[in-house]
Design a protein around this motif. Sequence first.
Motif, PDB file in Angstrom:
ATOM      1  N   TRP A  43      -3.734   9.452  -6.258  1.00 17.61           N
ATOM      2  CA  TRP A  43      -5.334   9.177  -6.479  1.00 17.61           C
ATOM      3  C   TRP A  43      -5.446   9.220  -5.256  1.00 17.61           C
ATOM      4  O   TRP A  43      -6.510   8.399  -4.158  1.00 17.61           O
ATOM      5  CB  TRP A  43      -5.348   7.586  -7.096  1.00 17.61           C
ATOM      6  CG  TRP A  43      -4.918   6.936  -8.563  1.00 17.61           C
ATOM      7  CD1 TRP A  43      -2.740   7.085  -8.697  1.00 17.61           C
ATOM      8  CD2 TRP A  43      -4.659   7.562  -9.672  1.00 17.61           C
ATOM      9  NE1 TRP A  43      -2.850   6.897  -9.919  1.00 17.61           N
ATOM     10  CE2 TRP A  43      -3.733   6.965 -10.878  1.00 17.61           C
ATOM     11  CE3 TRP A  43      -6.404   7.409  -9.572  1.00 17.61           C
ATOM     12  CZ2 TRP A  43      -4.119   7.797 -11.182  1.00 17.61           C
ATOM     13  CZ3 TRP A  43      -6.162   7.609 -11.413  1.00 17.61           C
ATOM     14  CH2 TRP A  43      -5.531   7.321 -12.157  1.00 17.61           C
ATOM     15  N   PRO A  44      -5.769  10.804  -4.153  1.00 22.39           N
ATOM     16  CA  PRO A  44      -6.277  10.668  -3.322  1.00 22.39           C
ATOM     17  C   PRO A  44      -7.342  10.738  -2.896  1.00 22.39           C
ATOM     18  O   PRO A  44      -7.631  10.431  -1.355  1.00 22.39           O
ATOM     19  CB  PRO A  44      -5.351  12.233  -3.047  1.00 22.39           C
ATOM     20  CG  PRO A  44      -5.791  13.176  -4.557  1.00 22.39           C
ATOM     21  CD  PRO A  44      -5.647  11.849  -5.354  1.00 22.39           C
ATOM     22  N   GLU A  48       1.020  -1.301   0.369  1.00 24.61           N
ATOM     23  CA  GLU A  48      -0.046   0.430  -0.184  1.00 24.61           C
ATOM     24  C   GLU A  48       1.062   1.297   0.313  1.00 24.61           C
ATOM     25  O   GLU A  48       1.815   1.580   0.390  1.00 24.61           O
ATOM     26  CB  GLU A  48      -0.679  -0.430   1.346  1.00 24.61           C
ATOM     27  CG  GLU A  48      -1.805  -1.115   1.783  1.00 24.61           C
ATOM     28  CD  GLU A  48      -2.737  -1.194   0.403  1.00 24.61           C
ATOM     29  OE1 GLU A  48      -3.396   0.031  -0.698  1.00 24.61           O
ATOM     30  OE2 GLU A  48      -3.911  -1.836   0.871  1.00 24.61           O
ATOM     31  N   GLY A  84      -4.114  10.226   5.739  1.00 26.64           N
ATOM     32  CA  GLY A  84      -3.599   8.921   4.665  1.00 26.64           C
ATOM     33  C   GLY A  84      -2.443   7.820   5.316  1.00 26.64           C
ATOM     34  O   GLY A  84      -1.692   6.898   4.253  1.00 26.64           O
ATOM     35  N   GLU A 125      -9.086   2.810 -11.814  1.00 27.69           N
ATOM     36  CA  GLU A 125      -9.237   3.285 -10.848  1.00 27.69           C
ATOM     37  C   GLU A 125     -10.095   2.206  -9.810  1.00 27.69           C
ATOM     38  O   GLU A 125      -9.787   2.269  -8.806  1.00 27.69           O
ATOM     39  CB  GLU A 125     -10.409   4.435 -10.340  1.00 27.69           C
ATOM     40  CG  GLU A 125      -9.823   5.928 -12.136  1.00 27.69           C
ATOM     41  CD  GLU A 125     -10.254   5.173 -13.142  1.00 27.69           C
ATOM     42  OE1 GLU A 125     -10.124   6.746 -13.895  1.00 27.69           O
ATOM     43  OE2 GLU A 125     -10.105   4.180 -13.643  1.00 27.69           O
ATOM     44  N   TRP A 184      -9.815   4.535  -6.739  1.00 29.66           N
ATOM     45  CA  TRP A 184      -9.034   6.006  -5.977  1.00 29.66           C
ATOM     46  C   TRP A 184      -8.989   6.890  -7.567  1.00 29.66           C
ATOM     47  O   TRP A 184      -8.813   6.431  -8.860  1.00 29.66           O
ATOM     48  CB  TRP A 184      -7.312   5.444  -5.768  1.00 29.66           C
ATOM     49  CG  TRP A 184      -7.314   5.173  -4.187  1.00 29.66           C
ATOM     50  CD1 TRP A 184      -8.613   4.453  -3.816  1.00 29.66           C
ATOM     51  CD2 TRP A 184      -6.370   4.257  -3.978  1.00 29.66           C
ATOM     52  NE1 TRP A 184      -8.400   4.038  -2.373  1.00 29.66           N
ATOM     53  CE2 TRP A 184      -7.202   3.967  -2.511  1.00 29.66           C
ATOM     54  CE3 TRP A 184      -5.265   4.805  -4.311  1.00 29.66           C
ATOM     55  CZ2 TRP A 184      -6.249   3.446  -1.762  1.00 29.66           C
ATOM     56  CZ3 TRP A 184      -3.828   4.371  -3.408  1.00 29.66           C
ATOM     57  CH2 TRP A 184      -4.870   3.561  -1.785  1.00 29.66           C
ATOM     58  N   SER A 212     -10.756   8.596  -2.151  1.00 27.48           N
ATOM     59  CA  SER A 212     -11.424   7.288  -2.609  1.00 27.48           C
ATOM     60  C   SER A 212     -13.009   7.264  -2.701  1.00 27.48           C
ATOM     61  O   SER A 212     -13.125   7.659  -1.683  1.00 27.48           O
ATOM     62  CB  SER A 212     -11.057   6.174  -1.005  1.00 27.48           C
ATOM     63  OG  SER A 212     -11.669   4.977  -1.393  1.00 27.48           O
ATOM     64  N   SER A 234      -0.113   9.123  -4.043  1.00 29.25           N
ATOM     65  CA  SER A 234      -0.482   8.012  -5.253  1.00 29.25           C
ATOM     66  C   SER A 234      -0.952   9.009  -6.452  1.00 29.25           C
ATOM     67  O   SER A 234      -1.237   8.308  -7.155  1.00 29.25           O
ATOM     68  CB  SER A 234      -0.998   7.241  -4.435  1.00 29.25           C
ATOM     69  OG  SER A 234      -3.119   7.197  -4.412  1.00 29.25           O
ATOM     70  N   ARG A 257      -2.209   7.768   0.133  1.00 26.30           N
ATOM     71  CA  ARG A 257      -3.033   8.085  -1.338  1.00 26.30           C
ATOM     72  C   ARG A 257      -2.846   9.145  -0.946  1.00 26.30           C
ATOM     73  O   ARG A 257      -2.428   9.805  -2.441  1.00 26.30           O
ATOM     74  CB  ARG A 257      -4.621   8.014  -0.758  1.00 26.30           C
ATOM     75  CG  ARG A 257      -4.917   6.768  -0.944  1.00 26.30           C
ATOM     76  CD  ARG A 257      -6.391   7.003  -0.245  1.00 26.30           C
ATOM     77  NE  ARG A 257      -6.805   7.746   0.921  1.00 26.30           N
ATOM     78  CZ  ARG A 257      -8.370   8.560   1.011  1.00 26.30           C
ATOM     79  NH1 ARG A 257      -9.265   8.209  -0.326  1.00 26.30           N
ATOM     80  NH2 ARG A 257      -8.704   8.974   1.992  1.00 26.30           N
ATOM     81  N   ARG A 307     -10.199  -0.404  -7.576  1.00 27.00           N
ATOM     82  CA  ARG A 307      -9.670  -1.267  -6.149  1.00 27.00           C
ATOM     83  C   ARG A 307     -10.431  -2.198  -5.563  1.00 27.00           C
ATOM     84  O   ARG A 307      -9.978  -3.279  -5.556  1.00 27.00           O
ATOM     85  CB  ARG A 307      -9.228  -0.022  -4.952  1.00 27.00           C
ATOM     86  CG  ARG A 307      -8.312   0.966  -5.167  1.00 27.00           C
ATOM     87  CD  ARG A 307      -6.920   0.989  -4.377  1.00 27.00           C
ATOM     88  NE  ARG A 307      -6.911   0.507  -3.538  1.00 27.00           N
ATOM     89  CZ  ARG A 307      -5.791  -0.050  -2.902  1.00 27.00           C
ATOM     90  NH1 ARG A 307      -4.999   0.343  -2.817  1.00 27.00           N
ATOM     91  NH2 ARG A 307      -5.702  -0.325  -0.922  1.00 27.00           N
TER      92      ARG A 307
END
Length: 346
Positions: free
Chosen positions: A241-242, A233, A330, A268, A286, A244, A239, A236, A270
Amino acid sequence: MAQEFGGVLDGLDQALVHALQIAPRAGWARVGAAIGVDPVTVARRWARLTRAGAAWVSCHPAPVVADSGQGCLAFVEVDCANGRLPDVARALTAERHVAAVEHVSGGRDLLLTVFAPHLPALTRWVTHRLGSLEGIVATRTHLASTVYTEGSRWRLRALDSAQVARLTGSAPARADAQVFALTDLDHALLAELSVDGRASHRVLAERCGTSPDTVRRRVNRLFAAGMAQTRCEVARPLSEWPVSLILWGQVAAGDLRGVAEQVTGAREVRLCAGVVGRHNLKVIAWVRSLDDAQRFEVRLAERVPALTVVDRAVALWPMKLNGHLLDERGYRVGAVPIDVRGVAPD
């Protein structure tokens, strides 16, 4: 320590995380060879990431465990009394069988991901534990029927195809072992791996009170049968892609598998799971921003017209993810072992 990243992972950090998403327990020599860095540098970079809570490797029972009749997975919505959400969330994050706790927008306060050994144990926990926990107003339980994809398959995509091929090409061949009945030692190993998915056989042996050779055999058997699922992991915000996004959808029963396969093809996504409840499909994606969340839903509707999205939420604070505790940004700040044995007495 998180501040040293400045909100962005550099190229080597991203390559390392992507490599461990593909092979979470690979040795540093194998990872380094794939991404073109010496093992010492790779190990040092990983230590830096984990100290900062920026990345970590977790583990959880794979869906085949539930499919074999040795467990069940549920998503539980929790409504809290005004002002009691922090206390309720704190109590639930400490539960070893509650893999995830998210404070979400929309028609519920908290969304839980819960593992249980069987339905009676889940029922007792919801009825007696949640039912008696001060500050909870109402709960709604949705059982997962089929998990079509989950977080271990999500990738940062920092490596090129040649690097991915080098990493996967050097992977040991996976045995096609049969699913088997889990022992107390297997449960203990899964619990320890949930905290540190890269823990060595020696460390696992010390923590579980057995020999490294025994641990090696049991861990290899768990992975060979596909009963343990490790995943790397990343915090976020690092990444890109913050946000969710959680979607609940309705699909004609006969179309569910085909629709789920289409949904899982979106980068995208998950999680995509069939559920038994008000709706029959749950999707977690994400995305880059709140605007992108709406654009993703538009893209999903175009991609999968047979899916009707009937409810949606955004994770305001994922407090616990796959057993790992996260701060408001995160970043990882701790972990609670995942262990279904303490849900409720038989």
